[in-house]
Write a protein that holds these residues in place. Structure first.
Motif, PDB file in Angstrom:
ATOM      1  N   CYS A  18       0.842  -1.198   0.000  1.00 34.25           N
ATOM      2  CA  CYS A  18       0.000   0.000   0.000  1.00 34.25           C
ATOM      3  C   CYS A  18       0.879   1.250   0.000  1.00 34.25           C
ATOM      4  CB  CYS A  18      -0.876  -0.028   1.247  1.00 34.25           C
ATOM      5  SG  CYS A  18      -1.919   1.410   1.443  1.00 34.25           S
ATOM      6  N   HIS A  61       0.320   4.061   1.224  1.00 30.92           N
ATOM      7  CA  HIS A  61       0.206   4.855   2.446  1.00 30.92           C
ATOM      8  C   HIS A  61       1.385   4.551   3.372  1.00 30.92           C
ATOM      9  CE1 HIS A  61      -2.057   5.841   6.404  1.00 30.92           C
ATOM     10  NE2 HIS A  61      -1.398   6.897   5.968  1.00 30.92           N
ATOM     11  N   ARG A  62       1.394   3.377   3.997  1.00 26.30           N
ATOM     12  CA  ARG A  62       2.516   3.014   4.880  1.00 26.30           C
ATOM     13  C   ARG A  62       2.957   1.579   4.640  1.00 26.30           C
ATOM     14  NH1 ARG A  62       0.962   6.084  10.520  1.00 26.30           N
ATOM     15  NH2 ARG A  62       0.977   8.161   9.616  1.00 26.30           N
ATOM     16  N   ARG A  63       2.826   1.169   3.387  1.00 27.62           N
ATOM     17  CA  ARG A  63       3.304  -0.143   2.950  1.00 27.62           C
ATOM     18  C   ARG A  63       2.581  -1.302   3.627  1.00 27.62           C
ATOM     19  NH1 ARG A  63       7.705   0.483  -0.156  1.00 27.62           N
ATOM     20  NH2 ARG A  63       8.647  -1.514   0.296  1.00 27.62           N
ATOM     21  N   GLY A  64       1.324  -1.110   3.926  1.00 26.63           N
ATOM     22  CA  GLY A  64       0.513  -2.213   4.447  1.00 26.63           C
ATOM     23  C   GLY A  64       0.366  -3.295   3.392  1.00 26.63           C
ATOM     24  N   CYS A  99      -7.007  -2.086   2.177  1.00 29.19           N
ATOM     25  CA  CYS A  99      -5.800  -2.294   2.981  1.00 29.19           C
ATOM     26  C   CYS A  99      -6.198  -2.613   4.425  1.00 29.19           C
ATOM     27  CB  CYS A  99      -4.925  -1.040   2.931  1.00 29.19           C
ATOM     28  SG  CYS A  99      -3.399  -1.199   3.890  1.00 29.19           S
ATOM     29  N   TRP A 120      -4.588  -2.124   7.121  1.00 29.66           N
ATOM     30  CA  TRP A 120      -4.044  -1.258   8.168  1.00 29.66           C
ATOM     31  C   TRP A 120      -4.897  -0.014   8.407  1.00 29.66           C
ATOM     32  CZ3 TRP A 120       2.058  -1.259   7.631  1.00 29.66           C
ATOM     33  CH2 TRP A 120       2.513  -2.552   7.901  1.00 29.66           C
ATOM     34  N   HIS A 121      -5.234   0.732   7.329  1.00 32.31           N
ATOM     35  CA  HIS A 121      -6.005   1.976   7.534  1.00 32.31           C
ATOM     36  C   HIS A 121      -7.128   2.118   6.528  1.00 32.31           C
ATOM     37  CE1 HIS A 121      -1.697   2.675   8.632  1.00 32.31           C
ATOM     38  NE2 HIS A 121      -2.270   2.986   9.783  1.00 32.31           N
ATOM     39  N   ALA A 122      -7.448   1.009   5.836  1.00 31.25           N
ATOM     40  CA  ALA A 122      -8.656   0.909   5.006  1.00 31.25           C
ATOM     41  C   ALA A 122      -8.664   1.761   3.735  1.00 31.25           C
ATOM     42  CB  ALA A 122      -9.905   1.179   5.835  1.00 31.25           C
ATOM     43  N   TRP A 123      -7.502   2.138   3.210  1.00 28.25           N
ATOM     44  CA  TRP A 123      -7.530   2.704   1.867  1.00 28.25           C
ATOM     45  C   TRP A 123      -7.975   1.587   0.921  1.00 28.25           C
ATOM     46  CZ3 TRP A 123      -2.706   6.195   0.542  1.00 28.25           C
ATOM     47  CH2 TRP A 123      -2.651   7.262   1.440  1.00 28.25           C
TER      48      TRP A 123
HETATM   49  S1  FES Z   1      -0.901   1.283   5.089  1.00 37.12           S
HETATM   50 FE1  FES Z   1      -2.566   0.950   3.739  1.00 37.12          FE
HETATM   51  S2  FES Z   1      -4.047   2.370   4.354  1.00 37.12           S
HETATM   52 FE2  FES Z   1      -2.354   2.746   5.654  1.00 37.12          FE
END
Ligand code: FES
Length: 103
Positions: A45, A47-50, A64, A66-69
């Motif tokens: 991902c 965002h933060r590599r989820g 994702c 981790w934070h639902a993107w």
């Molecule tokens: S790491 Fe994927 S939404 Fe934050």
């Protein structure tokens, strides 16, 4: 230039409505099955590599964990937030193998 490599066996591909993680060389791939069709996007991902392959499906998007993107599996574009994107990979099935194009 096309660079087709083996991603996994057909048996290792996810069941309908689910995702999993696969590796092809140095690439981590999120593999999903929607409406009977396999789709592949970058597993990391933006965002933060989820790990998208540990997430879940909502319609034709992978979410994702981790934070639902959420990313459309056809275009790679984020449904939320706008403007974010993951890479999309072409797939084909050859015998018992799922091949991915890493070009
Ligand atoms: S790491 Fe994927 S939404 Fe934050």
């Amino acid at each position: 230039m096309a660079q087709w490599v083996r991603l996994c066996s057909v048996a290792e591909a996810p069941a309908e409505g689910t995702v999993n993680e696969q590796r092809a060389g140095e690439f981590e791939i999120c593999l999903a099955r929607v409406d009977g069709e396999l789709k592949a996007v970058d597993n990391l991902c933006p965002h933060r590599r989820g790990p998208l392959g540990q997430g879940w499906l909502e319609g034709k998007a992978v979410v994702c964990p981790w934070h639902a993107w959420a990313f459309d599996l056809k275009t790679g574009c984020a449904e939320y937030p706008e403007g974010e994107k993951v890479g999309v990979f072409a797939l084909c099935i050859e015998g018992e193998d799922v091949l991915v194009n890493l070009e």
